[in-house]
Design an enzyme around this catalytic site. Structure first.
Site, PDB file in Angstrom:
ATOM      1  N   TYR A   1      46.418  55.352  15.031  1.00 37.91           N
ATOM      2  CA  TYR A   1      45.650  54.268  15.669  1.00 37.91           C
ATOM      3  C   TYR A   1      44.692  53.631  14.668  1.00 37.91           C
ATOM      4  CZ  TYR A   1      47.672  54.860  20.204  1.00 37.91           C
ATOM      5  OH  TYR A   1      48.584  54.871  21.240  1.00 37.91           O
TER       6      TYR A   1
ATOM      7  N   THR B   1      58.228  39.880  25.579  1.00 39.99           N
ATOM      8  CA  THR B   1      58.312  41.274  26.021  1.00 39.99           C
ATOM      9  C   THR B   1      59.762  41.674  26.203  1.00 39.99           C
ATOM     10  OG1 THR B   1      57.673  42.905  27.701  1.00 39.99           O
ATOM     11  CG2 THR B   1      57.921  40.615  28.445  1.00 39.99           C
TER      12      THR B   1
ATOM     13  N   ASN C   1      61.426  34.087  24.496  1.00 40.70           N
ATOM     14  CA  ASN C   1      61.759  35.222  23.636  1.00 40.70           C
ATOM     15  C   ASN C   1      62.872  34.772  22.686  1.00 40.70           C
ATOM     16  OD1 ASN C   1      62.674  37.815  22.647  1.00 40.70           O
ATOM     17  ND2 ASN C   1      61.665  38.727  24.429  1.00 40.70           N
ATOM     18  N   PRO C   2      62.835  35.178  21.401  1.00 43.04           N
ATOM     19  CA  PRO C   2      63.959  34.800  20.525  1.00 43.04           C
ATOM     20  C   PRO C   2      65.258  35.526  20.896  1.00 43.04           C
ATOM     21  CG  PRO C   2      62.211  35.897  19.267  1.00 43.04           C
ATOM     22  CD  PRO C   2      61.793  35.877  20.687  1.00 43.04           C
TER      23      PRO C   2
ATOM     24  N   CYS D   1      33.051  63.299  20.735  1.00 43.92           N
ATOM     25  CA  CYS D   1      32.098  62.614  21.616  1.00 43.92           C
ATOM     26  C   CYS D   1      30.722  63.242  21.444  1.00 43.92           C
ATOM     27  CB  CYS D   1      32.609  62.775  23.052  1.00 43.92           C
ATOM     28  SG  CYS D   1      31.414  62.390  24.316  1.00 43.92           S
TER      29      CYS D   1
ATOM     30  N   VAL E   1      47.516  45.538  23.298  1.00 43.89           N
ATOM     31  CA  VAL E   1      46.216  46.216  23.185  1.00 43.89           C
ATOM     32  C   VAL E   1      45.405  45.646  22.014  1.00 43.89           C
ATOM     33  CG1 VAL E   1      47.150  48.340  24.190  1.00 43.89           C
ATOM     34  CG2 VAL E   1      47.222  48.045  21.707  1.00 43.89           C
TER      35      VAL E   1
ATOM     36  N   HIS F   1      47.428  47.666  29.439  1.00 43.60           N
ATOM     37  CA  HIS F   1      47.550  48.899  28.650  1.00 43.60           C
ATOM     38  C   HIS F   1      46.304  49.206  27.839  1.00 43.60           C
ATOM     39  CE1 HIS F   1      52.176  48.200  28.836  1.00 43.60           C
ATOM     40  NE2 HIS F   1      51.709  48.709  29.956  1.00 43.60           N
TER      41      HIS F   1
HETATM   42  C1  BV8 Z   1      53.227  55.101  34.159  1.00 40.58           C
HETATM   43  C2  BV8 Z   1      49.565  51.250  24.876  1.00 40.58           C
HETATM   44  C3  BV8 Z   1      52.958  56.600  35.964  1.00 40.58           C
HETATM   45  C4  BV8 Z   1      49.702  52.326  23.845  1.00 40.58           C
HETATM   46  C5  BV8 Z   1      51.767  51.083  25.927  1.00 40.58           C
HETATM   47  C6  BV8 Z   1      60.318  53.134  35.530  1.00 40.58           C
HETATM   48  C7  BV8 Z   1      61.496  53.066  34.827  1.00 40.58           C
HETATM   49  C8  BV8 Z   1      61.605  53.629  33.568  1.00 40.58           C
HETATM   50  C9  BV8 Z   1      60.512  54.260  32.980  1.00 40.58           C
HETATM   51  C10 BV8 Z   1      59.351  54.329  33.675  1.00 40.58           C
HETATM   52  C11 BV8 Z   1      59.254  53.763  34.937  1.00 40.58           C
HETATM   53  N1  BV8 Z   1      57.978  53.972  35.380  1.00 40.58           N
HETATM   54  C12 BV8 Z   1      57.272  54.643  34.436  1.00 40.58           C
HETATM   55  C13 BV8 Z   1      58.096  54.880  33.375  1.00 40.58           C
HETATM   56  C14 BV8 Z   1      57.718  55.613  32.166  1.00 40.58           C
HETATM   57  C15 BV8 Z   1      57.095  54.721  31.105  1.00 40.58           C
HETATM   58  C16 BV8 Z   1      58.087  53.716  30.608  1.00 40.58           C
HETATM   59  O1  BV8 Z   1      58.076  52.571  31.018  1.00 40.58           O
HETATM   60  N2  BV8 Z   1      58.939  54.153  29.696  1.00 40.58           N
HETATM   61  C17 BV8 Z   1      59.922  53.256  29.123  1.00 40.58           C
HETATM   62  C18 BV8 Z   1      59.738  53.220  27.598  1.00 40.58           C
HETATM   63  C19 BV8 Z   1      61.291  53.766  29.484  1.00 40.58           C
HETATM   64  N3  BV8 Z   1      55.900  54.059  31.600  1.00 40.58           N
HETATM   65  C20 BV8 Z   1      54.740  54.702  31.557  1.00 40.58           C
HETATM   66  O2  BV8 Z   1      54.619  55.836  31.139  1.00 40.58           O
HETATM   67  C21 BV8 Z   1      53.515  53.945  32.067  1.00 40.58           C
HETATM   68  N4  BV8 Z   1      52.790  54.810  32.935  1.00 40.58           N
HETATM   69  O3  BV8 Z   1      54.178  54.581  34.668  1.00 40.58           O
HETATM   70  O4  BV8 Z   1      52.476  56.077  34.734  1.00 40.58           O
HETATM   71  C22 BV8 Z   1      51.849  57.371  36.514  1.00 40.58           C
HETATM   72  C23 BV8 Z   1      51.332  56.992  37.744  1.00 40.58           C
HETATM   73  C24 BV8 Z   1      50.316  57.740  38.287  1.00 40.58           C
HETATM   74  C25 BV8 Z   1      49.777  58.844  37.581  1.00 40.58           C
HETATM   75  C26 BV8 Z   1      50.282  59.177  36.329  1.00 40.58           C
HETATM   76  C27 BV8 Z   1      51.324  58.442  35.788  1.00 40.58           C
HETATM   77  C28 BV8 Z   1      52.597  53.592  30.930  1.00 40.58           C
HETATM   78  C29 BV8 Z   1      53.214  52.578  30.052  1.00 40.58           C
HETATM   79  C30 BV8 Z   1      52.183  52.082  29.032  1.00 40.58           C
HETATM   80  C31 BV8 Z   1      52.466  52.656  27.680  1.00 40.58           C
HETATM   81  N5  BV8 Z   1      51.536  52.109  26.678  1.00 40.58           N
HETATM   82  N6  BV8 Z   1      50.857  50.593  25.071  1.00 40.58           N
HETATM   83  C32 BV8 Z   1      49.820  51.775  22.451  1.00 40.58           C
HETATM   84  O5  BV8 Z   1      49.982  50.543  22.285  1.00 40.58           O
HETATM   85  O6  BV8 Z   1      49.757  52.583  21.519  1.00 40.58           O
HETATM   86  S1  BV8 Z   1      53.227  50.260  26.076  1.00 40.58           S
HETATM   87  C33 BV8 Z   1      53.593  49.577  24.586  1.00 40.58           C
HETATM   88  O7  BV8 Z   1      54.933  49.212  24.730  1.00 40.58           O
HETATM   89  C34 BV8 Z   1      52.845  48.316  24.204  1.00 40.58           C
HETATM   90  O8  BV8 Z   1      51.837  47.989  25.108  1.00 40.58           O
HETATM   91  C35 BV8 Z   1      53.877  47.224  24.210  1.00 40.58           C
HETATM   92  O9  BV8 Z   1      53.423  46.074  24.823  1.00 40.58           O
HETATM   93  C36 BV8 Z   1      54.953  47.848  24.983  1.00 40.58           C
HETATM   94  C37 BV8 Z   1      56.321  47.483  24.463  1.00 40.58           C
HETATM   95  O10 BV8 Z   1      56.747  46.521  25.195  1.00 40.58           O
HETATM   96  P1  BV8 Z   1      56.725  45.007  24.661  1.00 40.58           P
HETATM   97  O11 BV8 Z   1      55.357  44.481  24.721  1.00 40.58           O
HETATM   98  O12 BV8 Z   1      57.787  44.350  25.392  1.00 40.58           O
HETATM   99  O13 BV8 Z   1      57.066  45.077  23.142  1.00 40.58           O
HETATM  100  P2  BV8 Z   1      58.463  45.396  22.517  1.00 40.58           P
HETATM  101  O14 BV8 Z   1      58.208  45.762  21.124  1.00 40.58           O
HETATM  102  O15 BV8 Z   1      59.200  46.331  23.412  1.00 40.58           O
HETATM  103  O16 BV8 Z   1      59.278  44.004  22.562  1.00 40.58           O
HETATM  104  C38 BV8 Z   1      58.818  42.925  21.818  1.00 40.58           C
HETATM  105  C39 BV8 Z   1      59.569  41.712  22.324  1.00 40.58           C
HETATM  106  O17 BV8 Z   1      59.078  40.580  21.610  1.00 40.58           O
HETATM  107  C40 BV8 Z   1      61.074  41.754  22.074  1.00 40.58           C
HETATM  108  O18 BV8 Z   1      61.756  41.351  23.233  1.00 40.58           O
HETATM  109  C41 BV8 Z   1      61.285  40.731  20.957  1.00 40.58           C
HETATM  110  O19 BV8 Z   1      62.525  40.067  21.074  1.00 40.58           O
HETATM  111  C42 BV8 Z   1      60.167  39.780  21.219  1.00 40.58           C
HETATM  112  N7  BV8 Z   1      59.701  39.008  20.061  1.00 40.58           N
HETATM  113  C43 BV8 Z   1      59.747  39.345  18.755  1.00 40.58           C
HETATM  114  N8  BV8 Z   1      59.195  38.344  18.023  1.00 40.58           N
HETATM  115  C44 BV8 Z   1      58.788  37.386  18.900  1.00 40.58           C
HETATM  116  C45 BV8 Z   1      59.112  37.809  20.195  1.00 40.58           C
HETATM  117  N9  BV8 Z   1      58.843  37.079  21.292  1.00 40.58           N
HETATM  118  C46 BV8 Z   1      58.252  35.888  21.100  1.00 40.58           C
HETATM  119  N10 BV8 Z   1      57.890  35.412  19.889  1.00 40.58           N
HETATM  120  C47 BV8 Z   1      58.149  36.136  18.776  1.00 40.58           C
HETATM  121  N11 BV8 Z   1      57.805  35.633  17.567  1.00 40.58           N
END
Ligand code: BV8
Length: 224
Positions: free
Chosen positions: A49, A170, A195-196, A129, A85, A101
């Site tokens: 981080y 996203t 999105n690209p 802390c 974030v 997030h």
């Molecule tokens: C929770 C902070 C429950 C940390 C992050 C349902 C189905 C499947 C899985 C789950 C589900 N429900 C819950 C889950 C589990 C999990 C999850 O989703 N897993 C996935 C991976 C399968 N979710 C969780 O754990 C969430 N919590 O559900 O808790 C609960 C309830 C009660 C009590 C206890 C628990 C928590 C999720 C949050 C995780 N934290 N970030 C950190 O940053 O270090 S998420 C992290 O991933 C970032 O925030 C980031 O935003 C995200 C990734 O997603 P994107 O933003 O879409 O980024 P990504 O890289 O994936 O894609 C980029 C896109 O940009 C691409 O499409 C690309 O083409 C495009 N791009 C590239 N260049 C450009 C562009 N677009 C435009 N212009 C450009 N130039």
């Protein structure tokens, strides 16, 4: 409106899908961004981080962020919801940003989640802390952790009531954020994706604007 890591790509902030670089190349972001990883290897996660904080502190908002500021000025009822974030929407001038997030610049006590303004002396890494001596953690939502209730409720309310929903930069893979654009569509909103690349949301979008958000969003605002 929902944004993801892609909107910050043109500011030099790598997305989660991007392969990690340098000494972080051998780790997957999803593995490090968890309570388990922090518990098992607090120093490794803290240093990751620290590296990302430096990246985001050096980054500047790009034309995509700035176009959303103009859009919000034009449509004050616009709700900007982000998965990011990096704080770049607020630094660009967007108001009342819903950070689903959390924010990487925040320090929280890992025992009770309260904001930490002072570290305990001793030079521990991660720092401790000053109040209770527990490790300090970044103020982000890790995988497996619940999203802030107020933020999620605001985002869901906006999705249910909006007429137009934009999903920008996203991959639509991280839940529950990924469900928001479809929630809006189910409630009658016109869904636009920027999105690209194609994502699981693409087949459901009414309009798909293919390209980088730093190019597409200014053109969209210009055309309005
Ligand atoms: C929770 C902070 C429950 C940390 C992050 C349902 C189905 C499947 C899985 C789950 C589900 N429900 C819950 C889950 C589990 C999990 C999850 O989703 N897993 C996935 C991976 C399968 N979710 C969780 O754990 C969430 N919590 O559900 O808790 C609960 C309830 C009660 C009590 C206890 C628990 C928590 C999720 C949050 C995780 N934290 N970030 C950190 O940053 O270090 S998420 C992290 O991933 C970032 O925030 C980031 O935003 C995200 C990734 O997603 P994107 O933003 O879409 O980024 P990504 O890289 O994936 O894609 C980029 C896109 O940009 C691409 O499409 C690309 O083409 C495009 N791009 C590239 N260049 C450009 C562009 N677009 C435009 N212009 C450009 N130039």
């Amino acid at each position: 409106m929902l944004t993801g890591a892609g909107i910050s790509a043109e500011s030099g902030v790598p997305t989660f899908r991007d392969a990690q670089t340098g000494l972080w190349a051998k780790y997957r972001a999803e593995e490090l961004a968890t309570p388990e990883a922090f518990h098992a290897q607090p120093r490794l996660v803290w240093d990751w981080y620290g590296w990302r904080r430096q990246l985001t502190a050096r980054a500047e908002p790009n034309p995509g962020h700035l176009a959303l500021v103009q859009l919000q000025a034009r449509y004050p009822e616009l709700t900007l919801v982000t998965q990011n974030v990096d704080g770049l929407h607020s630094r660009a001038g967007s108001r009342d940003v819903v950070e689903l997030h959390g924010n990487i610049a925040l320090d929280l006590c890992s025992r009770d989640g309260t904001p930490v303004s002072q570290y305990r002396d001793g030079g521990d890494i991660p720092p401790r802390c000053a109040e209770c001596g527990a490790y300090v953690r970044p103020g982000v939502v890790w995988f497996g952790e619940a999203l802030p209730r107020a933020a999620l409720e605001r985002a869901e309310a906006a999705a249910r009531s909006c007429e137009v929903a934009l999903s920008i930069g996203t991959s639509g893979l991280v839940h529950p954020a990924a469900g928001l654009p479809l929630l809006a569509k189910r409630h009658g909103a016109l869904l636009i994706e920027v999105n690209p690349s194609a994502t699981p949301l693409t087949p459901h979008a009414d309009f798909v604007l293919t390209g980088p958000s730093g190019v597409v969003l200014p053109a969209l605002v210009q055309a309005l």
